[in-house]
Design a protein around this motif. Structure first.
Motif, PDB file in Angstrom:
ATOM      1  N   LEU A   1     -48.189 -23.048  15.706  1.00  0.00           N
ATOM      2  CA  LEU A   1     -47.620 -22.240  16.770  1.00  0.00           C
ATOM      3  C   LEU A   1     -46.107 -22.203  16.608  1.00  0.00           C
ATOM      4  O   LEU A   1     -45.455 -23.232  16.539  1.00  0.00           O
TER       5      LEU A   1
ATOM      6  N   LEU B   1     -41.686 -19.883  23.229  1.00  0.00           N
ATOM      7  CA  LEU B   1     -42.964 -19.326  22.782  1.00  0.00           C
ATOM      8  C   LEU B   1     -44.113 -20.275  23.132  1.00  0.00           C
ATOM      9  O   LEU B   1     -45.143 -19.851  23.658  1.00  0.00           O
ATOM     10  N   GLN B   2     -43.922 -21.551  22.868  1.00  0.00           N
ATOM     11  CA  GLN B   2     -44.948 -22.539  23.203  1.00  0.00           C
ATOM     12  C   GLN B   2     -45.205 -22.567  24.705  1.00  0.00           C
ATOM     13  O   GLN B   2     -46.345 -22.638  25.157  1.00  0.00           O
TER      14      GLN B   2
ATOM     15  N   GLN C   1     -44.714 -20.124  26.930  1.00  0.00           N
ATOM     16  CA  GLN C   1     -45.392 -18.901  27.350  1.00  0.00           C
ATOM     17  C   GLN C   1     -46.858 -18.897  26.916  1.00  0.00           C
ATOM     18  O   GLN C   1     -47.728 -18.439  27.668  1.00  0.00           O
ATOM     19  N   CYS C   2     -47.141 -19.404  25.732  1.00  0.00           N
ATOM     20  CA  CYS C   2     -48.528 -19.482  25.258  1.00  0.00           C
ATOM     21  C   CYS C   2     -49.343 -20.436  26.123  1.00  0.00           C
ATOM     22  O   CYS C   2     -50.478 -20.122  26.510  1.00  0.00           O
TER      23      CYS C   2
ATOM     24  N   GLY D   1     -58.608 -22.422  20.553  1.00  0.00           N
ATOM     25  CA  GLY D   1     -57.574 -22.666  21.549  1.00  0.00           C
ATOM     26  C   GLY D   1     -57.533 -24.085  22.083  1.00  0.00           C
ATOM     27  O   GLY D   1     -56.462 -24.565  22.467  1.00  0.00           O
TER      28      GLY D   1
END
Length: 101
Positions: A7, A23-24, A26-27, A49
């Motif tokens: 990621l 980014l992490q 938001q993911c 996931g």
């Protein structure tokens, strides 16, 4: 795991760690929200996931780890409990309200 991409891989180095952290975050948040519905739980699992969420939950970043841990709890909740908690549980980082009925 072979064939997986970490990621945050592919982010331009000039963007730096702050961009990877965002980014992490938001993911993890998106997966937390999606993990409330049973159909999404199945899709998250099918895409690997759970492994990603476990990795995010181990990070030394409170917000990311908290979001990922909540998504993991959502994935492990039964369909009946998830339906009783509704989307209100996804909107907070706290524990889901117990189902009544």
């Amino acid at each position: 795991t072979a064939g997986t991409v970490p990621l945050g891989a592919g982010i331009a180095p000039s963007r730096g760690p702050a961009m990877v952290t965002e980014l992490q975050s938001q993911c993890a948040r998106a997966l937390r929200n999606l993990s409330v519905r049973q159909a999404n739980k199945d899709r998250i699992r099918a895409c690997g996931g759970e492994r990603v969420l476990r990795e995010l939950a181990e990070l030394d970043h409170e917000r990311i780890a908290s979001q990922a841990a909540r998504a993991i709890r959502n994935l492990n909740a039964s369909a009946a409990a998830a339906a009783g908690a509704g989307t209100a549980a996804a909107a907070t980082d706290g524990p889901a309200a117990p189902a009544t009925g």
